[in-house]
Design a protein around this motif. Structure first.
Motif, PDB file in Angstrom:
ATOM      1  N   TYR A  59       1.133  -1.038  -0.021  1.00  0.00           N
ATOM      2  CA  TYR A  59       0.012  -0.018   0.036  1.00  0.00           C
ATOM      3  C   TYR A  59       0.716   1.253   0.085  1.00  0.00           C
ATOM      4  CZ  TYR A  59      -4.132  -2.910   1.071  1.00  0.00           C
ATOM      5  OH  TYR A  59      -5.159  -3.707   1.069  1.00  0.00           O
ATOM      6  N   ILE A  60       1.889   1.168   0.685  1.00  0.00           N
ATOM      7  CA  ILE A  60       3.053   2.398   0.482  1.00  0.00           C
ATOM      8  C   ILE A  60       4.337   1.726   0.348  1.00  0.00           C
ATOM      9  CG2 ILE A  60       1.607   3.538   2.079  1.00  0.00           C
ATOM     10  CD1 ILE A  60       3.780   2.934   4.370  1.00  0.00           C
ATOM     11  N   ASP A  61       5.417   2.574   0.106  1.00  0.00           N
ATOM     12  CA  ASP A  61       6.670   2.131  -0.105  1.00  0.00           C
ATOM     13  C   ASP A  61       7.329   2.489   0.841  1.00  0.00           C
ATOM     14  OD1 ASP A  61       7.429   5.042  -0.472  1.00  0.00           O
ATOM     15  OD2 ASP A  61       7.459   4.931  -2.784  1.00  0.00           O
ATOM     16  N   GLY A  62       8.665   2.494   0.857  1.00  0.00           N
ATOM     17  CA  GLY A  62       9.718   2.718   1.936  1.00  0.00           C
ATOM     18  C   GLY A  62       9.397   4.038   2.340  1.00  0.00           C
ATOM     19  N   GLU A  63       9.429   4.953   1.596  1.00  0.00           N
ATOM     20  CA  GLU A  63       9.329   6.600   2.261  1.00  0.00           C
ATOM     21  C   GLU A  63       7.902   6.990   2.520  1.00  0.00           C
ATOM     22  OE1 GLU A  63      11.229   5.908  -1.005  1.00  0.00           O
ATOM     23  OE2 GLU A  63      12.925   5.649   0.444  1.00  0.00           O
ATOM     24  N   GLY A  64       6.945   5.852   2.332  1.00  0.00           N
ATOM     25  CA  GLY A  64       5.497   6.655   2.722  1.00  0.00           C
ATOM     26  C   GLY A  64       4.770   7.006   1.733  1.00  0.00           C
ATOM     27  N   ASN A  65       5.379   6.836   0.661  1.00  0.00           N
ATOM     28  CA  ASN A  65       4.430   7.203  -0.653  1.00  0.00           C
ATOM     29  C   ASN A  65       3.348   6.265  -1.195  1.00  0.00           C
ATOM     30  OD1 ASN A  65       6.135   9.485  -1.597  1.00  0.00           O
ATOM     31  ND2 ASN A  65       7.762   7.946  -2.048  1.00  0.00           N
ATOM     32  N   ILE A  66       2.213   6.910  -1.440  1.00  0.00           N
ATOM     33  CA  ILE A  66       1.036   5.817  -1.687  1.00  0.00           C
ATOM     34  C   ILE A  66       1.259   5.052  -2.976  1.00  0.00           C
ATOM     35  CG2 ILE A  66      -1.485   5.623  -1.919  1.00  0.00           C
ATOM     36  CD1 ILE A  66      -0.645   6.654   0.757  1.00  0.00           C
ATOM     37  N   LEU A  67       1.140   3.679  -3.105  1.00  0.00           N
ATOM     38  CA  LEU A  67       1.455   3.064  -4.148  1.00  0.00           C
ATOM     39  C   LEU A  67      -0.035   2.556  -4.792  1.00  0.00           C
ATOM     40  CD1 LEU A  67       4.117   0.317  -2.845  1.00  0.00           C
ATOM     41  CD2 LEU A  67       4.099   2.348  -4.251  1.00  0.00           C
ATOM     42  N   PRO A  68      -0.122   1.942  -5.946  1.00  0.00           N
ATOM     43  CA  PRO A  68      -1.357   1.899  -6.574  1.00  0.00           C
ATOM     44  C   PRO A  68      -2.609   1.225  -5.867  1.00  0.00           C
ATOM     45  CG  PRO A  68       0.251   1.618  -8.091  1.00  0.00           C
ATOM     46  CD  PRO A  68       0.971   2.043  -6.916  1.00  0.00           C
ATOM     47  N   ALA A  69      -2.128   0.320  -5.184  1.00  0.00           N
ATOM     48  CA  ALA A  69      -3.008  -0.469  -4.181  1.00  0.00           C
ATOM     49  C   ALA A  69      -3.589   0.258  -3.319  1.00  0.00           C
ATOM     50  CB  ALA A  69      -2.367  -1.955  -3.588  1.00  0.00           C
ATOM     51  N   GLY A  70      -2.768   1.389  -2.636  1.00  0.00           N
ATOM     52  CA  GLY A  70      -3.152   2.250  -1.593  1.00  0.00           C
ATOM     53  C   GLY A  70      -3.985   3.104  -2.204  1.00  0.00           C
ATOM     54  N   GLU A  71      -3.804   3.682  -3.294  1.00  0.00           N
ATOM     55  CA  GLU A  71      -4.806   4.656  -3.842  1.00  0.00           C
ATOM     56  C   GLU A  71      -6.188   4.069  -4.070  1.00  0.00           C
ATOM     57  OE1 GLU A  71      -2.879   5.794  -7.597  1.00  0.00           O
ATOM     58  OE2 GLU A  71      -1.355   6.747  -6.882  1.00  0.00           O
ATOM     59  N   HIS A  72      -6.309   2.998  -4.605  1.00  0.00           N
ATOM     60  CA  HIS A  72      -7.752   2.168  -4.626  1.00  0.00           C
ATOM     61  C   HIS A  72      -8.227   1.864  -3.568  1.00  0.00           C
ATOM     62  CE1 HIS A  72      -7.377   2.182  -8.967  1.00  0.00           C
ATOM     63  NE2 HIS A  72      -6.328   1.560  -8.878  1.00  0.00           N
ATOM     64  N   LEU A  73      -7.451   1.770  -2.293  1.00  0.00           N
ATOM     65  CA  LEU A  73      -8.125   1.354  -1.037  1.00  0.00           C
ATOM     66  C   LEU A  73      -8.577   2.614  -0.368  1.00  0.00           C
ATOM     67  CD1 LEU A  73      -8.610  -0.924   0.893  1.00  0.00           C
ATOM     68  CD2 LEU A  73      -6.422  -0.511   2.076  1.00  0.00           C
ATOM     69  N   LEU A  74      -7.817   3.671  -0.723  1.00  0.00           N
ATOM     70  CA  LEU A  74      -8.262   4.951  -0.226  1.00  0.00           C
ATOM     71  C   LEU A  74      -9.734   5.332  -0.626  1.00  0.00           C
ATOM     72  CD1 LEU A  74      -4.924   7.050   0.134  1.00  0.00           C
ATOM     73  CD2 LEU A  74      -6.349   6.542   2.218  1.00  0.00           C
ATOM     74  N   GLU A  75      -9.801   5.186  -1.835  1.00  0.00           N
ATOM     75  CA  GLU A  75     -10.988   5.484  -2.545  1.00  0.00           C
ATOM     76  C   GLU A  75     -12.148   4.490  -2.037  1.00  0.00           C
ATOM     77  OE1 GLU A  75     -13.967   7.117  -4.976  1.00  0.00           O
ATOM     78  OE2 GLU A  75     -12.063   7.904  -4.118  1.00  0.00           O
ATOM     79  N   ALA A  76     -11.701   3.290  -1.909  1.00  0.00           N
ATOM     80  CA  ALA A  76     -12.833   2.375  -1.059  1.00  0.00           C
ATOM     81  C   ALA A  76     -13.102   2.773   0.163  1.00  0.00           C
ATOM     82  CB  ALA A  76     -12.025   1.110  -1.238  1.00  0.00           C
ATOM     83  N   TYR A  77     -12.172   3.531   1.003  1.00  0.00           N
ATOM     84  CA  TYR A  77     -12.171   4.031   2.297  1.00  0.00           C
ATOM     85  C   TYR A  77     -13.235   5.145   2.294  1.00  0.00           C
ATOM     86  CZ  TYR A  77     -10.987   5.317   6.997  1.00  0.00           C
ATOM     87  OH  TYR A  77     -10.764   5.753   8.220  1.00  0.00           O
ATOM     88  N   ARG A  78     -13.019   5.790   1.414  1.00  0.00           N
ATOM     89  CA  ARG A  78     -13.751   7.155   1.221  1.00  0.00           C
ATOM     90  C   ARG A  78     -15.246   6.746   1.165  1.00  0.00           C
ATOM     91  NH1 ARG A  78     -16.737   9.986  -2.043  1.00  0.00           N
ATOM     92  NH2 ARG A  78     -16.134   8.637  -3.908  1.00  0.00           N
ATOM     93  N   ILE A  79     -15.418   5.614  -0.091  1.00  0.00           N
ATOM     94  CA  ILE A  79     -16.879   5.272  -0.250  1.00  0.00           C
ATOM     95  C   ILE A  79     -17.437   4.545   1.034  1.00  0.00           C
ATOM     96  CG2 ILE A  79     -18.123   3.789  -1.470  1.00  0.00           C
ATOM     97  CD1 ILE A  79     -15.896   4.373  -4.100  1.00  0.00           C
ATOM     98  N   TRP A  80     -16.610   3.736   1.558  1.00  0.00           N
ATOM     99  CA  TRP A  80     -17.252   2.907   2.793  1.00  0.00           C
ATOM    100  C   TRP A  80     -17.447   3.968   4.042  1.00  0.00           C
ATOM    101  CZ3 TRP A  80     -14.677   2.173   7.698  1.00  0.00           C
ATOM    102  CH2 TRP A  80     -15.328   1.305   8.233  1.00  0.00           C
ATOM    103  N   LYS A  81     -16.674   4.782   4.194  1.00  0.00           N
ATOM    104  CA  LYS A  81     -16.809   5.702   5.398  1.00  0.00           C
ATOM    105  C   LYS A  81     -17.902   6.926   5.335  1.00  0.00           C
ATOM    106  CE  LYS A  81     -13.960   7.990   8.993  1.00  0.00           C
ATOM    107  NZ  LYS A  81     -14.057   7.001  10.024  1.00  0.00           N
TER     108      LYS A  81
END
Length: 647
Positions: free
Chosen positions: A257-279
């Motif tokens: 979901y993130i790389d070593g520097e804390g950047n959001i990876l593609p899986a993280g981007e989609h999960l964040l959108e899912a989180y927004r819809i869910w929440k």
């Protein structure tokens, strides 16, 4: 939300334990647990400890409803239900929701299915007699659905199933074998089925984002998506990766979901959108678009005329030039347009002349000859041809596929970026109609828990918008376009006649057909298709028709419009209205915008129209009672309000 026999019995069992003052219902074997876990995902049960469950507030409410309905004889005791009977599911929730939107009337398509579940009753309605409506229990169940926020937990095995399944819309037979996975996904509102029976399925908006995340993540843990994981990921965005514990960082990195520097990876981007819809449970409205065959041919004609302009600057895509292009070519080159021309001739001449008109198609060589055959006596054949092209141009502009502009004192037409995309699709996949409900078969999945009905799905397949178990490249393009285009109000004379027949709610597609002679069924169908695409009506999955907010405004604004106008409101007229409002002064008490005569020249510049077209649209606006001599009246302001609602 899914309630089958096993779920209902589980709810009643936990309720009985609660009435006996037991702290929780304890299961004896792990094999008993699946329906309890699914109820826990629905937020109807709470896991106290392994194999022990208690009711949530909403679970208790639903258990009480089942018990009460059984005691009143509305349904049999769940122990007598068939094993696969879905008392509740996405299809049943949608049947209830569409009935509520339609003034509690479910209609013939869903009435019997709701009756099987004890959710209807008879009610006496003034002027209508006895009407079947949904009862209070159906509304209480829907209230539970709206308030019981589902859990969201995906393990490695379910993740793999979601990753491999087609996203839909697709026939339910295309779902891969997965044991209880479809039920579990329904419990978390990731997967929905069609009304009235589950013939078609589709991933919901939440399900689509979860699938995209599953396709990108690294399944290094048993649980790959959970509320804790989503919360941690959201904190990376809000507070930075430094706000996480070492353990949280390790989990997010291991799952990609993130790389070593804390950047959001593609899986993280989609999960964040899912989180927004869910929440937030914030869902996009359902929108559509419609392209008829003539519309597509005109897009092609506009581009061809502009190519000719390069060698002959005097030739530009004016209405006259496009009429010439469309109607003087051999009819054999436009066989697919015969149906469209035929409908227009039937509308003018009456369906009793259908055989005569079809016979004429086999005799003439050009569309010009065809129209001369029926209109030459009144010398109106060119006028009719002109009207057909102009109406289609209005439609194209109303959907932001073209834009009319002044050039060298003439009104000429340009393709917009969306028009270019539609033309590219038509050249790649063939000239064809794109029905509004076919696009809606895809955009409907943006609702919380809905899937298109079978008819919409089949139309989407026929239009090459759906195939192979999901939206095609063309389907995704038209669905995206339905949300991105800036719509301008437009309505034809016949569409307005149909709109005037439709009340705000309590009406069905069949009721509209009954308002017209049966020979007009095809015309009514096309009018409903256009009204839906324009955003004036919403045809629900139970075939009910409700007016949208914009539709109510359009209907009210044009209530006093004479029926003789081919296009009572045009997108160009709306552009003129917008321009007049910008140069005018609003008087709220009078509900008018006054425009000084000297400001009309500035309004013409703002509209982007040539003087002749500007004056023509002023005539249309005055004749439609939308403006006075020097003011926009209340009806005109309603059109502008509808414009805002549409966009």
């Amino acid at each position: 939300m899914v309630i089958r026999k096993e779920h209902a019995l589980a709810l009643l069992r936990v309720r009985e334990e609660e009435l006996n003052n037991a702290p929780a219902c304890q299961l004896f074997m792990k094999s008993e647990e699946p329906p309890y876990l699914e109820l826990e995902r629905m937020n109807l049960l709470r896991m106290v400890r392994p194999l022990e469950y208690s009711l949530t507030y909403w679970g208790r409410a639903l258990a009480n409803i089942i018990d009460e309905m059984v005691s009143k004889g509305l349904i049999e005791h769940p122990s007598k239900w068939d094993e696969d009977f879905r008392w509740l599911g996405s299809e049943v929730i949608m049947m209830i929701e569409t009935a509520i939107e339609n003034g509690d009337v479910p209609g013939p398509l869903t009435e019997e299915e709701l009756k099987k579940r004890g959710f209807v009753e008879e009610k006496k309605v003034e002027k209508k007699g006895t009407v079947v409506v949904i009862n209070q229990y159906a509304k209480d169940v829907y209230d539970i659905f709206k308030n019981a926020h589902p859990r969201l937990i995906i393990d490695r095995e379910l993740c793999q199933y979601i990753k491999e399944m087609p996203a839909g819309p697709a026939e339910s037979s295309m779902l891969p074998a997965g044991g209880r996975f479809p039920i579990l996904m329904g419990a978390m509102r990731l997967l929905a089925f069609s009304v009235p029976t589950s013939d078609v399925y589709a991933l919901t908006a939440l399900g689509q984002e979860i699938k995209k995340a599953c396709e990108c993540l690294a399944p290094t843990y048993e649980t790959v998506i959970s509320e804790d994981i989503m919360d941690s990921l959201a904190r990376v965005i809000d507070e930075g990766v430094e706000a996480l514990t070492d353990e949280e960082k390790e989990v997010l990195m291991a799952l990609a979901y993130i790389d070593g520097e804390g950047n959001i990876l593609p899986a993280g981007e989609h999960l964040l959108e899912a989180y927004r819809i869910w929440k937030e449970r914030c869902f996009r409205p359902v929108k559509s678009i419609n392209v008829e065959i003539l519309d597509a041919e005109l897009l092609k004609a506009i581009r061809e005329v502009w190519k000719h302009h390069e060698s002959d600057p005097s030739v530009m895509p004016t209405v006259d030039e496009l009429v010439h292009y469309m109607f003087y070519k051999p009819l054999k080159d436009y066989k697919h347009l015969i149906q469209h021309y035929g409908r227009r001739l039937y509308q003018d001449l009456g369906y009793q002349k259908k055989e005569e008109i079809m016979k004429k198609f086999s005799e003439v060589k050009t569309a010009e000859e065809l129209f001369k055959s029926f209109y030459e006596k009144g010398n109106k054949w060119y006028e009719k041809m002109y009207d057909i092209v102009q109406e289609s141009l209005y439609t194209l502009e109303s959907f932001n596929l073209i834009r009319a502009e002044e050039k060298e004192g003439k009104k000429v037409h340009y393709l917009t970026e969306y028009g270019e995309k539609v033309l590219e699709d038509m050249e790649k996949r063939g000239i064809r109609e794109i029905p509004a409900v076919a696009v809606k078969a895809i955009t409907l999945t943006n609702k919380e828990f809905a899937s298109p009905n079978v008819d919409w799905y089949r139309k989407a397949v026929d239009a090459q918008l759906v195939g192979g178990g999901e939206a095609t490249e063309a389907g995704k393009m038209y669905a995206q376009m339905a949300y991105e285009i800036r719509r301008l109000p437009h309505i034809t004379r016949f569409e307005l006649q149909v709109l005037h027949k439709i009340p705000e709610r309590g009406f069905f597609v069949k009721d509209v057909y009954e308002q017209f002679d049966e020979t007009w069924k095809e015309e009514v169908e096309y009018a409903l298709n256009k009204l839906e695409a324009r955003g004036y009506i919403d045809i629900l999955q139970n075939e009910a028709i409700v007016l949208t907010e914009a539709g109510k405004l359009i209907k009210r604004a044009l209530s006093g419009t004479p029926e003789g106008f081919a296009n009572p409101i045009t997108p160009l007229a709306v552009r003129v209205l917008e321009a007049l409002r910008k140069v005018g002064t609003l008087y709220e008490k009078e509900k008018k915008v006054r425009v000084l005569p000297k400001n009309f020249a500035e309004a013409m510049k703002l509209s982007g129209l040539d003087p002749e077209s500007f004056e023509k649209e002023l005539i249309v606006l005055r004749a439609s009672n939308l403006i006075g001599k020097n003011s926009i009246n209340e009806a005109g302001l309603l059109i502008l309000e509808a414009l805002e609602k549409l966009n």
